[in-house]
Design a protein around this motif. Structure first.
Motif, short mmCIF file in Angstrom:
data_model
loop_
_atom_site.label_atom_id
_atom_site.label_comp_id
_atom_site.label_asym_id
_atom_site.label_seq_id
_atom_site.Cartn_x
_atom_site.Cartn_y
_atom_site.Cartn_z
N UNK A 58 0.84 -1.20 0.00
CA UNK A 58 0.00 0.00 0.00
C UNK A 58 0.88 1.25 0.00
N UNK A 59 0.58 2.17 -0.90
CA UNK A 59 1.28 3.45 -0.95
C UNK A 59 0.58 4.43 -0.01
N UNK A 60 1.35 5.06 0.86
CA UNK A 60 0.78 5.92 1.90
C UNK A 60 1.11 7.39 1.62
N UNK A 61 0.08 8.23 1.63
CA UNK A 61 0.25 9.67 1.39
C UNK A 61 -0.20 10.46 2.63
N UNK A 62 0.53 11.51 2.92
CA UNK A 62 0.24 12.31 4.11
C UNK A 62 -0.20 13.73 3.75
#
Length: 250
Positions: free
Chosen positions: A59-63
C-alpha cells in the motif's frame, strides 16, 4: 485515514484544527496517531491495521496536514519508519486512553515541505481557544499526559527588513520612556541603554510603513499588549505621539 483498495493507496490526514490527536514532527519523523476517537485504540482496527502492514500489503501511503479548516496541505509519500508504540492521549470525551502512534518518514528524495509560520500560529491560536474552555482539572489532566519531547518543524516566514535609522531614531526620541504606559524602561541592556522595543503602529503585515511617523518605542509589556489587543485608544494615542515627534524632528 482513507484507503482505496482499487488504487492500493492509504491517505492519512492529520487535522491539527480539531485538537483530538497529538500528531507531531520530531526532526524528520512524523508521529501519527491512529484511528479511534473513544476508548483505547486497537492496532488491528480498520486502517490502523492497514498502516501497520502497509509494506507487506504493498500500500502506498500519502500524508496531508490541515492547519486551517478545509485547507489540505500535501506533505508527500510516507512509509512506516519504526515500530508503532502506545501513549496516553484523551479521547473525544476527554477521557485518558491508550492510542497507537505510527512513526512515519517521507520517502527517500523527498524533503519535509516548509510550512508557513502563519499556519503554525493559526493552529496554536485554535488550540488555545479550545483549552480555555476546559475546567482546571481537565487542563491539568491533559498537561500530565503531554509528550515530554515537543514537536518541531521547519517553517517559512516573511521577514521585513526594517530601517536601522528609523529604529534608532524612534528609541532616541523616547528617551528611555515607554511611549504607551509612560514608564521608564524596565531594565538596561548590556551596554547600559534603556531596553525598549520598536513597534509599528500600523503593522507592516497590514500594510504599515517603516517610517518615523509609524514607529514608536515601547516597553516589552506594552509591545506585547499592542500585538495581543491592539486597542483603538492605544493606537490613537501612539499615532498622536508619533505625529508630534515627527513634527519636532523635522
Amino acid at each position: 485515514m482513507r484507503r482505496s483498495k482499487k488504487n492500493g493507496t492509504l491517505v492519512l490526514i492529520s487535522d491539527h484544527t480539531n485538537g483530538l490527536y497529538d500528531d507531531r514532527w520530531i526532526e524528520d519523523v512524523f508521529h501519527y496517531t491512529g484511528m479511534g476517537q473513544k476508548g483505547d485504540q486497537s492496532i488491528d482496527f480498520a486502517q490502523n491495521k492497514t498502516l501497520n502492514n502497509s509494506d507487506n500489503l504493498g500500500v502506498t501511503v500519502y500524508l496531508f496536514e490541515v492547519f486551517k479548516p478545509n485547507n489540505y496541505i500535501y506533505q508527500g509519500e510516507v512509509y512506516l519508519a519504526g515500530e508503532p508504540y502506545q501513549e496516553t492521549q484523551p479521547d473525544a470525551d476527554e477521557v485518558p486512553r491508550l492510542v497507537w502512534v505510527f512513526p512515519l518518514k517521507l520517502k527517500e528524495g523527498q524533503q519535509e515541505p516548509l510550512i508557513d509560520s502563519e499556519d503554525i500560529l493559526s493552529r496554536a491560536v485554535t488550540q488555545e481557544k479550545k483549552v480555555r474552555k476546559l475546567i482546571d482539572g481537565k487542563v491539568a489532566e491533559r498537561a500530565a499526559f503531554a509528550p515530554e519531547k515537543p514537536g518541531s518543524r521547519n517553517v517559512v516566514s516573511k521577514v521585513y527588513e526594517r530601517n536601522a535609522y528609523i529604529s534608532e531614531l524612534a528609541k532616541r526620541r523616547a528617551k528611555g520612556i515607554c511611549q504607551l504606559c509612560e514608564q521608564p524602561a524596565p531594565f538596561k541592556d548590556k551596554k547600559g541603554n534603556p531596553y525598549l522595543e520598536n513597534h509599528h503602529i500600523i503593522w507592516l503585515a497590514n500594510g504599515g510603513e517603516d517610517t518615523i511617523k509609524n514607529t514608536v518605542a515601547l516597553c516589552p509589556n506594552c509591545h506585547r499588549k499592542m500585538h495581543s489587543l491592539n486597542l483603538i485608544k492605544d493606537v490613537e494615542k501612539l499615532q498622536a505621539i508619533a505625529r508630534q515627534e515627527y513634527i519636532v524632528t523635522t
